[in-house]
Design an enzyme around this catalytic site. Structure first.
Site, PDB file in Angstrom:
ATOM      1  N   SER A 196     -23.571  -2.446  18.135  1.00 56.78           N
ATOM      2  CA  SER A 196     -22.872  -3.046  19.275  1.00 56.78           C
ATOM      3  C   SER A 196     -23.057  -2.186  20.530  1.00 56.78           C
ATOM      4  O   SER A 196     -23.322  -2.691  21.632  1.00 56.78           O
ATOM      5  CB  SER A 196     -21.383  -3.185  18.924  1.00 56.78           C
ATOM      6  OG  SER A 196     -20.698  -3.831  19.945  1.00 56.78           O
TER       7      SER A 196
ATOM      8  N   ARG B  30     -14.043   1.119  13.626  1.00 55.45           N
ATOM      9  CA  ARG B  30     -14.891   0.074  13.036  1.00 55.45           C
ATOM     10  C   ARG B  30     -15.990   0.729  12.207  1.00 55.45           C
ATOM     11  O   ARG B  30     -16.335   1.903  12.459  1.00 55.45           O
ATOM     12  CB  ARG B  30     -15.508  -0.705  14.214  1.00 55.45           C
ATOM     13  CG  ARG B  30     -16.325  -1.885  13.862  1.00 55.45           C
ATOM     14  CD  ARG B  30     -16.886  -2.539  15.128  1.00 55.45           C
ATOM     15  NE  ARG B  30     -17.500  -3.811  14.811  1.00 55.45           N
ATOM     16  CZ  ARG B  30     -18.188  -4.558  15.667  1.00 55.45           C
ATOM     17  NH1 ARG B  30     -18.331  -4.153  16.921  1.00 55.45           N
ATOM     18  NH2 ARG B  30     -18.711  -5.706  15.303  1.00 55.45           N
TER      19      ARG B  30
ATOM     20  N   LYS C  25     -16.870   0.085  21.653  1.00 51.10           N
ATOM     21  CA  LYS C  25     -17.484  -0.993  20.859  1.00 51.10           C
ATOM     22  C   LYS C  25     -16.889  -1.198  19.469  1.00 51.10           C
ATOM     23  O   LYS C  25     -17.581  -1.572  18.523  1.00 51.10           O
ATOM     24  CB  LYS C  25     -19.014  -0.782  20.738  1.00 51.10           C
ATOM     25  CG  LYS C  25     -19.722  -0.500  22.033  1.00 51.10           C
ATOM     26  CD  LYS C  25     -19.236  -1.312  23.201  1.00 51.10           C
ATOM     27  CE  LYS C  25     -19.520  -2.778  23.131  1.00 51.10           C
ATOM     28  NZ  LYS C  25     -18.852  -3.504  24.261  1.00 51.10           N
TER      29      LYS C  25
ATOM     30  N   ARG D  43     -20.386 -10.328  22.186  1.00 43.91           N
ATOM     31  CA  ARG D  43     -21.768 -10.504  21.725  1.00 43.91           C
ATOM     32  C   ARG D  43     -21.773 -11.453  20.539  1.00 43.91           C
ATOM     33  O   ARG D  43     -22.076 -12.625  20.681  1.00 43.91           O
ATOM     34  CB  ARG D  43     -22.384  -9.133  21.390  1.00 43.91           C
ATOM     35  CG  ARG D  43     -23.905  -9.138  21.245  1.00 43.91           C
ATOM     36  CD  ARG D  43     -24.421  -7.742  20.935  1.00 43.91           C
ATOM     37  NE  ARG D  43     -23.913  -7.233  19.681  1.00 43.91           N
ATOM     38  CZ  ARG D  43     -24.526  -7.350  18.509  1.00 43.91           C
ATOM     39  NH1 ARG D  43     -25.708  -7.928  18.439  1.00 43.91           N
ATOM     40  NH2 ARG D  43     -23.984  -6.862  17.398  1.00 43.91           N
ATOM     41  N   LYS D  44     -21.384 -10.947  19.357  1.00 44.02           N
ATOM     42  CA  LYS D  44     -21.346 -11.818  18.172  1.00 44.02           C
ATOM     43  C   LYS D  44     -19.987 -11.794  17.481  1.00 44.02           C
ATOM     44  O   LYS D  44     -19.576 -12.778  16.882  1.00 44.02           O
ATOM     45  CB  LYS D  44     -22.401 -11.374  17.160  1.00 44.02           C
ATOM     46  CG  LYS D  44     -23.828 -11.637  17.561  1.00 44.02           C
ATOM     47  CD  LYS D  44     -24.737 -11.333  16.379  1.00 44.02           C
ATOM     48  CE  LYS D  44     -26.192 -11.422  16.755  1.00 44.02           C
ATOM     49  NZ  LYS D  44     -27.048 -10.910  15.665  1.00 44.02           N
ATOM     50  N   GLY D  45     -19.355 -10.609  17.493  1.00 44.73           N
ATOM     51  CA  GLY D  45     -18.051 -10.492  16.841  1.00 44.73           C
ATOM     52  C   GLY D  45     -18.110 -10.704  15.336  1.00 44.73           C
ATOM     53  O   GLY D  45     -17.231 -11.326  14.751  1.00 44.73           O
TER      54      GLY D  45
ATOM     55  N   HIS E 206     -10.504   5.361  25.717  1.00 43.48           N
ATOM     56  CA  HIS E 206     -11.524   5.697  24.720  1.00 43.48           C
ATOM     57  C   HIS E 206     -11.506   7.196  24.404  1.00 43.48           C
ATOM     58  O   HIS E 206     -12.352   7.688  23.670  1.00 43.48           O
ATOM     59  CB  HIS E 206     -12.925   5.341  25.236  1.00 43.48           C
ATOM     60  CG  HIS E 206     -13.207   3.870  25.284  1.00 43.48           C
ATOM     61  ND1 HIS E 206     -12.831   3.011  24.281  1.00 43.48           N
ATOM     62  CD2 HIS E 206     -13.855   3.102  26.209  1.00 43.48           C
ATOM     63  CE1 HIS E 206     -13.221   1.781  24.587  1.00 43.48           C
ATOM     64  NE2 HIS E 206     -13.834   1.810  25.753  1.00 43.48           N
TER      65      HIS E 206
HETATM   66  P1  A3P Z   1     -20.495  -7.030  18.587  1.00 47.74           P
HETATM   67  O1  A3P Z   1     -21.329  -6.336  19.617  1.00 47.74           O
HETATM   68  O2  A3P Z   1     -20.767  -6.524  17.202  1.00 47.74           O
HETATM   69  O3  A3P Z   1     -20.555  -8.499  18.669  1.00 47.74           O
HETATM   70  P2  A3P Z   1     -15.300  -3.466  22.546  1.00 47.74           P
HETATM   71  O4  A3P Z   1     -14.374  -4.574  22.890  1.00 47.74           O
HETATM   72  O5  A3P Z   1     -14.598  -2.259  22.013  1.00 47.74           O
HETATM   73  O6  A3P Z   1     -16.253  -3.203  23.634  1.00 47.74           O
HETATM   74  O7  A3P Z   1     -16.123  -3.979  21.278  1.00 47.74           O
HETATM   75  C1  A3P Z   1     -17.000  -5.051  21.430  1.00 47.74           C
HETATM   76  C2  A3P Z   1     -17.193  -5.738  20.096  1.00 47.74           C
HETATM   77  O8  A3P Z   1     -16.057  -6.554  19.811  1.00 47.74           O
HETATM   78  C3  A3P Z   1     -18.391  -6.669  20.168  1.00 47.74           C
HETATM   79  O9  A3P Z   1     -18.970  -6.642  18.862  1.00 47.74           O
HETATM   80  C4  A3P Z   1     -17.726  -7.992  20.496  1.00 47.74           C
HETATM   81  O10 A3P Z   1     -18.511  -9.111  20.190  1.00 47.74           O
HETATM   82  C5  A3P Z   1     -16.472  -7.904  19.642  1.00 47.74           C
HETATM   83  N1  A3P Z   1     -15.418  -8.803  20.120  1.00 47.74           N
HETATM   84  C6  A3P Z   1     -15.092  -9.090  21.404  1.00 47.74           C
HETATM   85  N2  A3P Z   1     -14.096  -9.974  21.441  1.00 47.74           N
HETATM   86  C7  A3P Z   1     -13.773 -10.284  20.164  1.00 47.74           C
HETATM   87  C8  A3P Z   1     -12.811 -11.166  19.567  1.00 47.74           C
HETATM   88  N3  A3P Z   1     -12.010 -11.892  20.304  1.00 47.74           N
HETATM   89  N4  A3P Z   1     -12.781 -11.219  18.220  1.00 47.74           N
HETATM   90  C9  A3P Z   1     -13.593 -10.467  17.451  1.00 47.74           C
HETATM   91  N5  A3P Z   1     -14.533  -9.623  17.970  1.00 47.74           N
HETATM   92  C10 A3P Z   1     -14.616  -9.528  19.303  1.00 47.74           C
END
Ligand code: A3P
Length: 337
Positions: free
Chosen positions: A166, A158, A79, A297-299, A136
């Site tokens: 997240s 992060r 995440k 989700r929100k990014g 991971h």
């Molecule tokens: P949030 O849950 O805070 O929105 P991972 O890819 O390691 O599983 O991490 C997921 C997080 O990256 C999520 O954060 C997701 O929304 C965000 N994310 C996914 N795609 C993204 C993008 N293209 N740009 C920025 N953030 C992104």
């Protein structure tokens, strides 16, 4: 960087039923703690906490994976933006073969464009079909051949508060989808307590980050250490850095033609999250499935404020500061930032 345009996402796991039995046996002997749900305990393995679903593949990789010197690993705790990093890396590395209209990312979730080491999604016989592999795993748990072969590693981490929030949402969705009506994930407050004790998938979070941080100081040309917040702030700088690190820097002509901006735009949260495959597709992993939309989700940076109190944020910041003290690494944002 050479990518075969015929290379397909490698989705079949190489782990045989016999190996799975062996690893299950090994996992059953490990110390356990209650995880974030009643369905899976966290197991202690090499000083980190893992859900068994991630450990089987890690053990298989430990025993069988042979890295090629040209492999490049995209490593991250869960995440922290791995989906974004995979998309950008894939788009950078395949930019001479594909444009926005035919790039596989248009129809395939980034996780099926770049495989995960822990899912056994690589070929041990012929070597990986593409030179990018994600993981991971903590640094000290990577298969020895990755370090011995001198493979390059990109590490993404992060702010722990946003990572935690997240992760809680992600696991809640997985539990809801896969075990409907059979219980829930622990509350966000309970999960926070566990996270602060180091009890989270691939945790303690600070140990995961510290392992790669120290390795990046020891092997600067081999490990590129990135933060999600830095990628958000200066996406262009990060994309160029990634291309250089991969050994395929953007030419002046490419920059003039707007290729960097094209990749950034295509891989943006808004663009990827609105693709049909990422809105409605599913990934089936082992016995569970994940909606592709769960990866988007929100990014946003700082979304933790909508779920954690200021005191909780301060507490986690203090834990991180204590654990990282003397390392030169911090997640505190200075007033100027
Ligand atoms: P949030 O849950 O805070 O929105 P991972 O890819 O390691 O599983 O991490 C997921 C997080 O990256 C999520 O954060 C997701 O929304 C965000 N994310 C996914 N795609 C993204 C993008 N293209 N740009 C920025 N953030 C992104």
């Amino acid at each position: 960087m050479e990518f075969s345009s015929t290379s397909k996402p490698i989705i079949a796991s190489n782990i045989s039923p016999e190996s799975i039995q062996e690893y299950r046996k090994e996992i059953s002997t490990l110390p356990k703690e209650n995880g974030w749900s009643q369905f899976q305990d966290l197991c202690s393995y090499q000083d980190f906490w893992f859900y068994p679903i991630f450990l089987q593949g890690a053990m298989f990789a430990r025993d069988h994976f042979e890295a090629q010197a040209s492999d490049i690993f995209l490593c991250s705790p869960m995440k922290t933006g791995c989906t974004w990093l995979k998309a950008l890396s894939f788009a950078i590395a395949t930019r001479t073969q594909f444009d926005d209209s035919n790039i596989p990312l248009r129809t395939t979730v980034p996780h099926d464009c770049i495989p995960f080491l822990e899912y056994g999604e690589y070929s041990t016989a012929a070597g990986p079909k593409i030179p990018l592999i994600a993981s991971h795993l903590p640094y000290t748990c990577l298969p020895r051949s990755i370090i011995d072969s001198g493979c390059k590693i990109v590490y993404l981490c992060r702010d722990p508060k946003d990572t935690f929030v997240s992760m809680w949402h992600f696991f809640r969705k997985i539990v809801e989808n896969n075990k409907p009506g059979e219980g829930d994930l622990v509350s966000i407050e309970e999960a926070f307590e566990l996270f602060c004790k180091g009890l989270s998938s691939h945790g303690p979070y600070w140990e995961h980050v510290l392992g790669y941080w120290k390795a990046s100081l020891e092997r600067p040309g081999k490990i590129l250490f990135l933060k999600y917040e830095g990628m958000v702030k200066d996406t262009e700088g990060c994309v160029k850095k990634l291309a250089e690190f991969f050994g395929c820097p953007f030419s002046l002509e490419e920059e003039r033609d707007g290729i960097v901006q094209r990749i950034i735009k295509f891989c943006s949260f808004e663009s990827l999250s609105n693709l049909e495959v990422n809105k409605t597709g599913k990934q089936v992993k082992k016995d569970a499935f994940v909606d592709n939309s769960a990866y988007f989700r929100k990014g946003k940076v700082g979304d933790w404020r909508n779920y954690l109190s200021a005191e909780m944020g301060e507490r986690l910041d203090n834990i991180m500061e204590d654990k990282l003290s003397g390392s030169g690494l911090t997640f505190r944002i200075s007033p100027q930032e």
